[in-house]
Design a protein around this motif. Sequence first.
Motif, mmCIF file in Angstrom:
data_model
loop_
_atom_site.group_PDB
_atom_site.id
_atom_site.type_symbol
_atom_site.label_atom_id
_atom_site.label_comp_id
_atom_site.label_asym_id
_atom_site.label_seq_id
_atom_site.Cartn_x
_atom_site.Cartn_y
_atom_site.Cartn_z
ATOM 1 N N CYS A 36 14.396 -83.121 56.433
ATOM 2 C CA CYS A 36 13.657 -84.294 56.867
ATOM 3 C C CYS A 36 12.617 -83.918 57.921
ATOM 4 O O CYS A 36 11.484 -84.383 57.912
ATOM 5 N N ARG A 37 13.014 -83.052 58.831
ATOM 6 C CA ARG A 37 12.084 -82.594 59.851
ATOM 7 C C ARG A 37 10.986 -81.739 59.254
ATOM 8 O O ARG A 37 9.837 -81.734 59.725
ATOM 9 N N ALA A 38 11.336 -80.966 58.237
ATOM 10 C CA ALA A 38 10.381 -79.996 57.696
ATOM 11 C C ALA A 38 9.276 -80.673 56.898
ATOM 12 O O ALA A 38 8.118 -80.246 56.960
ATOM 13 N N PHE A 83 14.292 -70.433 49.193
ATOM 14 C CA PHE A 83 13.981 -71.859 49.129
ATOM 15 C C PHE A 83 14.574 -72.586 50.335
ATOM 16 O O PHE A 83 13.867 -73.262 51.087
ATOM 17 N N HIS A 84 15.847 -72.407 50.533
ATOM 18 C CA HIS A 84 16.487 -73.092 51.656
ATOM 19 C C HIS A 84 15.949 -72.559 52.978
ATOM 20 O O HIS A 84 15.742 -73.322 53.930
ATOM 21 N N GLY A 85 15.737 -71.239 53.039
ATOM 22 C CA GLY A 85 15.244 -70.654 54.275
ATOM 23 C C GLY A 85 13.868 -71.168 54.649
ATOM 24 O O GLY A 85 13.581 -71.383 55.838
ATOM 25 N N LEU A 86 13.043 -71.418 53.660
ATOM 26 C CA LEU A 86 11.690 -71.912 53.956
ATOM 27 C C LEU A 86 11.768 -73.295 54.597
ATOM 28 O O LEU A 86 11.079 -73.567 55.579
ATOM 29 N N PHE A 87 12.613 -74.146 54.064
ATOM 30 C CA PHE A 87 12.774 -75.466 54.676
ATOM 31 C C PHE A 87 13.299 -75.335 56.100
ATOM 32 O O PHE A 87 12.838 -76.001 57.030
#
Lengths: 207, 207
Positions: B90-92, B127-131
Amino acid sequence: MRAAAEQVAESLRDEILAGVFPSGARLGEAELAGRLSVSRTPVREALSRLAAEGLVEIQPNRGARVVTRTPDELREIFEIRLRLEPYAVCRAVPRLTARQLDELDDLATTMVTVGRSSTLVDLNRCFHGLFIDAAGSPPLAQALRAVTHAAVVHQNFHDYSEDALDRSLRHHVEMVAAARAGDGEWAEAIMRAHLCNARATMIGGRP
Amino acid sequence: MRAAAEQVAESLRDEILAGVFPSGARLGEAELAGRLSVSRTPVREALSRLAAEGLVEIQPNRGARVVTRTPDELREIFEIRLRLEPYAVCRAVPRLTARQLDELDDLATTMVTVGRSSTLVDLNRCFHGLFIDAAGSPPLAQALRAVTHAAVVHQNFHDYSEDALDRSLRHHVEMVAAARAGDGEWAEAIMRAHLCNARATMIGGRP
DNA sequence: CACCGCAAGATTGCATGCAATCCTTCCCAC
DNA sequence: GTGGGAAGGATTGCATGCAATCTTGCGGTG
């Protein structure tokens, strides 16, 4: 961990959390090694460990310093705590032993009587730590300790207004009551309010 | 961190996450030092670091091993992720650059095409790390990486059923759509479903 | 007077060596 | 044949030494 390194890490952790080393203080390897009568090797290992715990930051070839958090980071730390610590309390309540309940009671009531002393932050740390441990989830404990430690470094209850401090201490007492009642939902709600209260007084109102 | 130690840590981290060292594998200092042509000192430092990151566990005088998580701990890790990672997304979302959005798109679509390969877990991690990085909160990133890493070690998509894997990949795509729409709430909801789906297939149904 | 470059001191990073602890395996007693 | 114990090897933990890097103070120059 290794015996000497473990001792150094524990000693440093205590001193940092107790405020012996102010935020941003330089932590020279040789100096620490001399103070504790060990070689630099275990000191380096302890600093590495504390860096991972979020208590110190290591800059390559420039040594270690006690972390300094920006206001934004402090705010973020409270956002994390708000999402994890109420859950931890909810998990902990049904697992608390009678002995632990008594200990929480002692901590909460003692905090009311000691007033604004330097031991207040210690008692507070014990109080929150006991809930975190009682949650019985090593991963949760690890994640929470990293952020709570970092917050404690910058928290000395000096910034608390009279009202906010009063609320905070009453929260502790009420949390013990909720725990004794076995009402995890209640305890979780109070913890949420407790952290919001802390966030408001430490960070200031919403900008 | 220090140059050699940093290199060792990175190398080890990649190899552990890539599954070169299976869960529970012993990590001898001398062996690792020989493999990477460095002394044991930076290896010890890297192991200490990875231990704090939750990738390896060190038993005093007994060396380091790749962590093994009990089913209970895995379940707890997902509880933590469920409370932090949707918030991170949400923040990203409002902070994502066009370039990052394209990268997420690439990752999501690539993951659909590669199928069940060993690169899938890598792409998923990116993918998760980018967020997590895009959330722009170092404390949040630190807390999340500790638990996501530990989960990835035990996650190889082998356990996913056909349906669950399909859902998981579609979640990624939908999350990118939500991000492009600038709808953090939407992305957050999908991430929550994404993690519930992963939890259900990895841990099994509620006992 | 301010600013840049440089050298000496100090500190960190890594390698190596030795003592302490642990694991393995063999032997002996039961 | 089985269980206990001890010796050997292997590994970890810590101390020390040296090279590399950073910091600090000073001198020179614009």
